[in-house]
Design an enzyme around this catalytic site. Structure first.
Site, PDB file in Angstrom:
ATOM      1  CE  LYS A 210     -27.318 -20.017   7.881  1.00 35.06           C
ATOM      2  NZ  LYS A 210     -26.666 -18.725   8.069  1.00 35.06           N
TER       3      LYS A 210
ATOM      4  CE  LYS B 107     -23.346 -19.529  -1.309  1.00 29.86           C
ATOM      5  NZ  LYS B 107     -24.787 -19.296  -1.360  1.00 29.86           N
TER       6      LYS B 107
ATOM      7  CE  LYS C 293     -29.911 -12.335   5.929  1.00 30.56           C
ATOM      8  NZ  LYS C 293     -28.556 -11.981   5.586  1.00 30.56           N
TER       9      LYS C 293
HETATM   10  P1  ATP Z   1     -28.512 -16.142   5.767  1.00 30.93           P
HETATM   11  O1  ATP Z   1     -28.176 -17.606   5.688  1.00 30.93           O
HETATM   12  O2  ATP Z   1     -29.791 -15.868   6.423  1.00 30.93           O
HETATM   13  O3  ATP Z   1     -28.325 -15.443   4.441  1.00 30.93           O
HETATM   14  P2  ATP Z   1     -25.919 -15.503   6.577  1.00 30.93           P
HETATM   15  O4  ATP Z   1     -25.312 -16.287   7.709  1.00 30.93           O
HETATM   16  O5  ATP Z   1     -25.508 -15.931   5.209  1.00 30.93           O
HETATM   17  O6  ATP Z   1     -27.465 -15.507   6.751  1.00 30.93           O
HETATM   18  P3  ATP Z   1     -25.760 -12.835   7.677  1.00 30.93           P
HETATM   19  O7  ATP Z   1     -27.141 -12.364   7.711  1.00 30.93           O
HETATM   20  O8  ATP Z   1     -24.694 -11.868   7.338  1.00 30.93           O
HETATM   21  O9  ATP Z   1     -25.551 -13.994   6.644  1.00 30.93           O
HETATM   22  O10 ATP Z   1     -25.418 -13.493   9.065  1.00 30.93           O
HETATM   23  C1  ATP Z   1     -25.179 -12.634  10.125  1.00 30.93           C
HETATM   24  C2  ATP Z   1     -24.686 -13.376  11.313  1.00 30.93           C
HETATM   25  O11 ATP Z   1     -25.744 -14.163  11.832  1.00 30.93           O
HETATM   26  C3  ATP Z   1     -23.515 -14.327  11.070  1.00 30.93           C
HETATM   27  O12 ATP Z   1     -22.610 -14.208  12.149  1.00 30.93           O
HETATM   28  C4  ATP Z   1     -24.144 -15.669  11.045  1.00 30.93           C
HETATM   29  O13 ATP Z   1     -23.264 -16.665  11.497  1.00 30.93           O
HETATM   30  C5  ATP Z   1     -25.310 -15.497  12.017  1.00 30.93           C
HETATM   31  N1  ATP Z   1     -26.435 -16.357  11.664  1.00 30.93           N
HETATM   32  C6  ATP Z   1     -27.110 -16.371  10.484  1.00 30.93           C
HETATM   33  N2  ATP Z   1     -28.071 -17.311  10.512  1.00 30.93           N
HETATM   34  C7  ATP Z   1     -28.011 -17.881  11.745  1.00 30.93           C
HETATM   35  C8  ATP Z   1     -28.750 -18.915  12.390  1.00 30.93           C
HETATM   36  N3  ATP Z   1     -29.729 -19.532  11.768  1.00 30.93           N
HETATM   37  N4  ATP Z   1     -28.431 -19.228  13.662  1.00 30.93           N
HETATM   38  C9  ATP Z   1     -27.438 -18.580  14.307  1.00 30.93           C
HETATM   39  N5  ATP Z   1     -26.685 -17.610  13.759  1.00 30.93           N
HETATM   40  C10 ATP Z   1     -26.961 -17.262  12.485  1.00 30.93           C
END
Ligand code: ATP
Ligand code: LTN
Length: 330
Positions: free
Chosen positions: A194, A112, A197
């Protein structure tokens, strides 16, 4: 006695295929084998501003999706992070047992900063210490997360070891459980980043509540390459490899059988089949979601989860506070 497993998901925006494959699917797959604690990380999500009305809606959606994806409240304890006040209290204590240098090394934070994101909050910087508290307070053996969260679980292990050495054995040292397939599902539009969201292109991310029509369109227009072969090769064919991972994770078919199955066929045929599998999963999830979202079951399950989780969390917090000397009673 069953081993314990714990994990949380932030209710920021809607859950997507990455969060399902990387984390949620694991909670469901392991709920018979382990004692599962699955919570909604509603404190973690406010490290970035959330619109209050949208957030409230996302909270219910997130619980409904836990259930719709197959988490069974008879087997798993499902709760809201803020319903258990001890998380935040232990979070501060963990903050005081974590070094700035350790937090400075967290790649999620560093990314970030590197991207030049403005107005980063103190919450974003210290959020791994709250995550440590979320985990350690229940003493789980395993923490199922996607690849991006592995570093935070490793930090939790370091902090727990430090605490145990200073104050005597208090915490179980948890292990991250990273799925062999699908630990990092990539954006359909930019398969080097990745699926998230916060993906700048909505087309790169399949939300669990996307209509099957919309999801199919996203898959059919997923970025691929011109090598014209369905082959798992993340370096030269990141887009196709990502689709192979999604397909494999949802069907249980291994990579080499997938390569054989689609040998000689075009990307259009392959994408169509991936879309069929994804859409049928979405239909299954959305069917259950629609039944759940308008019922009272969400509130009932959270109340029940709170009762179960609170007992463990309060007892552990008490033990920690006595050990570090901030309680008068022994
Ligand atoms: P985002 O990047 O979408 O905001 P995040 O990882 O910040 O997602 P969460 O939604 O809380 O936040 O993630 C929930 C779980 O899903 C975590 O264990 C994260 O590691 C996993 N996760 C999120 N995105 C992926 C992805 N693209 N592939 C595999 N696992 C993921
Ligand atoms: N930080 C995680 C969500 C999260 C979590 C946890 C995951 C908060 N507390 C405890 C596992 C265990 C994220 O951003 N996805």
């Amino acid at each position: 006695m069953k081993k314990r497993m714990l994990s949380g998901i932030k209710p920021t925006g809607q859950l997507h295929l990455g969060s399902y494959i990387g984390a949620l699917k694991q909670f469901v797959d392991y709920q018979d084998e382990y004692e599962v604690f699955a919570f909604i990380a509603n404190l973690h999500c406010i490290t970035v501003y959330q619109d209050p009305i949208e957030l409230r809606k996302n909270l219910r959606d997130c619980v409904a999706l836990y259930l719709a994806c197959g988490l069974d409240p008879e087997k798993a304890t499902i709760f809201l992070q803020t319903d258990i006040k001890a998380h935040a209290q232990l979070g501060f204590i963990m903050n005081c047992n974590t070094y700035m240098g350790e937090l400075n090394r967290m790649t999620q934070y560093k990314d970030k900063v590197a991207k030049g994101e403005k107005n980063l909050t103190g919450g974003i910087f210290t959020y791994p210490t709250l995550m440590s508290a979320d985990i350690l307070i229940y003493e789980p053996h395993y923490v199922p997360v996607g690849e991006d969260q592995k570093q935070h679980v490793e930090l939790t292990r370091d902090v727990a070891n430090r605490f145990n050495n200073r104050y005597g054995k208090t915490f179980t040292i948890p292990e991250p459980l990273i799925p062999k397939i699908g630990a990092r599902i990539m954006s359909l539009q930019d398969p080097t980043t990745k699926m998230s969201k916060s993906d700048h292109s909505d087309k790169g991310c399949i939300y669990l509540l996307d209509s099957p029509k919309k999801a199919r369109k996203k898959i059919m227009s997923a970025k691929t390459d011109d090598l014209a072969q369905v082959k798992f090769d993340t370096v030269n064919q990141p887009g196709i490899s990502n689709l192979i991972q999604i397909y494999s994770s949802l069907t249980g078919i291994n990579f080499s059988d997938i390569e054989t199955k689609f040998d000689g066929l075009g990307y259009g045929d392959f994408k169509k089949e991936v879309a069929n599998v994804v859409c049928s999963k979405l239909e299954e999830i959305q069917g259950k979601y629609n039944e759940i979202i308008n019922s009272n079951i969400i509130e009932e399950i959270l109340a029940d989860g709170k009762t179960k989780a609170e007992v463990l969390a309060n007892a552990k917090l008490d033990e920690v506070q006595r050990k570090i000397g901030i309680e008068i009673k022994m």
